[in-house]
Design a protein around this motif. Structure first.
Motif, mmCIF file in Angstrom:
data_model
loop_
_atom_site.group_PDB
_atom_site.id
_atom_site.type_symbol
_atom_site.label_atom_id
_atom_site.label_comp_id
_atom_site.label_asym_id
_atom_site.label_seq_id
_atom_site.Cartn_x
_atom_site.Cartn_y
_atom_site.Cartn_z
ATOM 1 N N VAL A 149 -3.761 5.096 9.160
ATOM 2 C CA VAL A 149 -2.863 5.921 9.571
ATOM 3 C C VAL A 149 -2.775 7.204 8.650
ATOM 4 C CG1 VAL A 149 -0.443 6.171 10.172
ATOM 5 C CG2 VAL A 149 -1.622 4.384 10.695
ATOM 6 N N ARG A 150 -2.852 8.227 9.046
ATOM 7 C CA ARG A 150 -2.830 9.538 8.167
ATOM 8 C C ARG A 150 -1.658 9.794 7.177
ATOM 9 N NH1 ARG A 150 -2.513 13.446 13.127
ATOM 10 N NH2 ARG A 150 -3.755 11.843 13.860
ATOM 11 N N GLY A 151 -1.800 10.111 6.157
ATOM 12 C CA GLY A 151 -0.831 10.293 5.168
ATOM 13 C C GLY A 151 -0.183 9.096 4.349
ATOM 14 N N LYS A 152 -0.935 8.166 4.643
ATOM 15 C CA LYS A 152 -0.648 6.561 3.943
ATOM 16 C C LYS A 152 -0.977 6.736 2.442
ATOM 17 C CE LYS A 152 1.552 4.519 7.115
ATOM 18 N NZ LYS A 152 2.827 4.069 7.160
ATOM 19 N N LEU A 153 -0.360 6.204 1.532
ATOM 20 C CA LEU A 153 -0.417 6.112 0.239
ATOM 21 C C LEU A 153 -1.121 4.744 -0.037
ATOM 22 C CD1 LEU A 153 2.707 7.478 -1.453
ATOM 23 C CD2 LEU A 153 0.556 8.731 -1.142
ATOM 24 N N LEU A 154 -1.862 4.402 -1.338
ATOM 25 C CA LEU A 154 -2.565 3.242 -1.276
ATOM 26 C C LEU A 154 -1.541 1.936 -1.316
ATOM 27 C CD1 LEU A 154 -5.064 1.518 -2.360
ATOM 28 C CD2 LEU A 154 -4.279 1.997 -4.593
ATOM 29 N N GLY A 155 -0.264 2.243 -1.913
ATOM 30 C CA GLY A 155 0.561 1.018 -1.865
ATOM 31 C C GLY A 155 0.974 0.512 -0.332
ATOM 32 N N GLU A 156 1.020 1.932 0.642
ATOM 33 C CA GLU A 156 1.410 1.241 1.908
ATOM 34 C C GLU A 156 0.161 0.832 2.814
ATOM 35 O OE1 GLU A 156 4.161 5.091 3.139
ATOM 36 O OE2 GLU A 156 2.207 5.458 2.747
ATOM 37 N N VAL A 157 -1.112 1.297 2.342
ATOM 38 C CA VAL A 157 -2.412 0.522 2.895
ATOM 39 C C VAL A 157 -2.239 -0.880 2.542
ATOM 40 C CG1 VAL A 157 -4.864 0.531 2.893
ATOM 41 C CG2 VAL A 157 -3.713 2.805 2.988
ATOM 42 N N ILE A 158 -1.778 -1.074 1.298
ATOM 43 C CA ILE A 158 -2.115 -2.550 0.937
ATOM 44 C C ILE A 158 -0.982 -3.511 1.377
ATOM 45 C CG2 ILE A 158 -1.738 -4.045 -1.035
ATOM 46 C CD1 ILE A 158 -2.968 -1.882 -3.017
ATOM 47 N N SER A 159 0.180 -2.792 1.676
ATOM 48 C CA SER A 159 1.323 -3.778 1.972
ATOM 49 C C SER A 159 1.233 -3.745 3.616
ATOM 50 C CB SER A 159 2.775 -3.125 1.591
ATOM 51 O OG SER A 159 2.857 -1.828 2.217
ATOM 52 N N GLU A 160 0.899 -2.823 4.311
ATOM 53 C CA GLU A 160 0.996 -2.715 5.718
ATOM 54 C C GLU A 160 -0.164 -3.229 6.263
ATOM 55 O OE1 GLU A 160 2.283 1.158 6.558
ATOM 56 O OE2 GLU A 160 4.287 1.191 5.368
ATOM 57 N N GLN A 161 -1.404 -2.717 5.972
ATOM 58 C CA GLN A 161 -2.681 -3.058 6.557
ATOM 59 C C GLN A 161 -3.586 -4.263 6.269
ATOM 60 O OE1 GLN A 161 -4.792 0.890 6.811
ATOM 61 N NE2 GLN A 161 -3.089 2.086 6.931
ATOM 62 N N VAL A 162 -3.625 -4.319 4.823
ATOM 63 C CA VAL A 162 -4.457 -5.555 4.307
ATOM 64 C C VAL A 162 -3.953 -6.822 4.673
ATOM 65 C CG1 VAL A 162 -4.985 -6.610 2.105
ATOM 66 C CG2 VAL A 162 -5.161 -4.318 2.174
ATOM 67 N N PRO A 163 -2.678 -7.341 4.928
ATOM 68 C CA PRO A 163 -2.292 -8.613 5.434
ATOM 69 C C PRO A 163 -2.838 -8.727 7.057
ATOM 70 C CG PRO A 163 -0.745 -7.545 4.218
ATOM 71 C CD PRO A 163 -1.544 -6.511 4.324
ATOM 72 N N ALA B 273 -8.733 4.276 0.599
ATOM 73 C CA ALA B 273 -7.566 4.557 0.212
ATOM 74 C C ALA B 273 -7.111 5.224 -1.075
ATOM 75 C CB ALA B 273 -6.395 3.470 0.557
ATOM 76 N N GLY B 274 -6.336 6.025 -1.571
ATOM 77 C CA GLY B 274 -5.863 6.256 -2.792
ATOM 78 C C GLY B 274 -6.041 7.822 -2.854
ATOM 79 N N GLY B 275 -6.686 8.491 -1.945
ATOM 80 C CA GLY B 275 -6.705 10.100 -1.749
ATOM 81 C C GLY B 275 -5.546 10.511 -1.663
#
Length: 261
Positions: A61-75, A89-91
């Motif tokens: 999802v556009r605009g996501k920060l690394l922490g959001e990718v980890i908490s929302e998408q990785v699981p 992620a991280g950009g």
């Protein structure tokens, strides 16, 4: 680090999940009829050619920060247990004032470790070389430092690596969208070709091919284009940063479920 291609791993991929932000969502590469396509959709199409019945999910999802990718998408990706999962992620973090690439490395490594335990293979991307455009090139040092960590993490966990920094062709402005932050259709196509190469998947085209030179622009016309870009894209972006808003607020993943392509 060299890309870890192995023996045509693409032939054994029957499920693929893409994680990340606008890059993996495909922003800048519009799809006929609405929405966006992007490198991940293109690669999924290539994989389906060798693996009929391929299942594909895109949680980016556009605009996501690394922490959001980890908490929302990785699981969610871990629960799907795909043959291949990509993470870029991280950009968006690096674009923020005071961002510390060293501080981003450990949570990224933890996410890769978790994905590696659940997926067949993990594909990691380095960041682009942002030297092409004014302003964005100011974070070049941060991106280079973050990339150094990403290469080490990819080697540690035996990941596939798509090194975008090394793709010199992506420094051509013709491969970028008008906002100068996202790849355009041709840029996404080139990245898809690069990923297919890393995966050992046959694809038509060479990502290294020179880009046709555009007509030479005059200095004044270029400065007017810079001013138009600042009004249309830079100012709204700064406004969102000041208010804590994101372009991806209230947006959801375009392919949240692992379904046949």
């Amino acid at each position: 680090m060299l890309d870890k291609v192995g023996e045509s791993p693409g032939r054994a991929i029957s499920s693929f999940v893409a994680l990340g932000d606008s890059f993996s969502e495909g922003v800048g590469d519009p799809r006929a009829g609405g929405g966006c396509r992007g490198w991940a959709d293109r690669v999924a199409g290539q994989l389906a050619g060798s693996n009929p019945g391929l299942r594909y999910a895109n949680l980016a999802v556009r605009g996501k920060l690394l922490g959001e990718v980890i908490s929302e998408q990785v699981p969610a990706a871990v629960a799907m247990r795909p043959d291949l999962v990509s993470i870029a992620a991280g950009g968006n973090d690096l674009l923020r004032p005071g961002a510390d690439p060293d501080a981003l490395a450990q949570p990224f490594a933890d996410a890769v470790a978790e994905l590696t335990a659940a997926a067949g293979r993990v594909l990691v991307f380095t960041g682009f070389n942002p030297a092409t455009f004014p302003l964005i090139r100011l974070i070049r040092g941060r991106v280079a430092a973050y990339n150094a960590h990403l290469r080490i993490i990819a080697a540690r966990y035996d990941c596939l690596l798509a090194d975008l920094w090394a793709m010199k062709v992506l420094r051509d402005p013709a491969l970028w969208s008008q906002d100068r932050l996202h790849l355009g259709p041709e840029g996404h196509r080139r990245v898809a070709l690069r990923v297919s190469e890393v995966l050992g998947v046959p694809a038509e085209g060479d990502w290294r091919a020179p880009v046709a030179a555009p007509p030479a622009g005059r200095w004044l016309a270029q400065r007017r284009a810079d001013a138009q870009w600042a009004r249309t894209y830079a100012v709204p972006w700064v406004r969102r940063r000041l208010t804590g808003a994101s372009s991806g607020d209230a947006m959801t993943a375009k392919r949240p479920d692992l379904l046949p392509l």
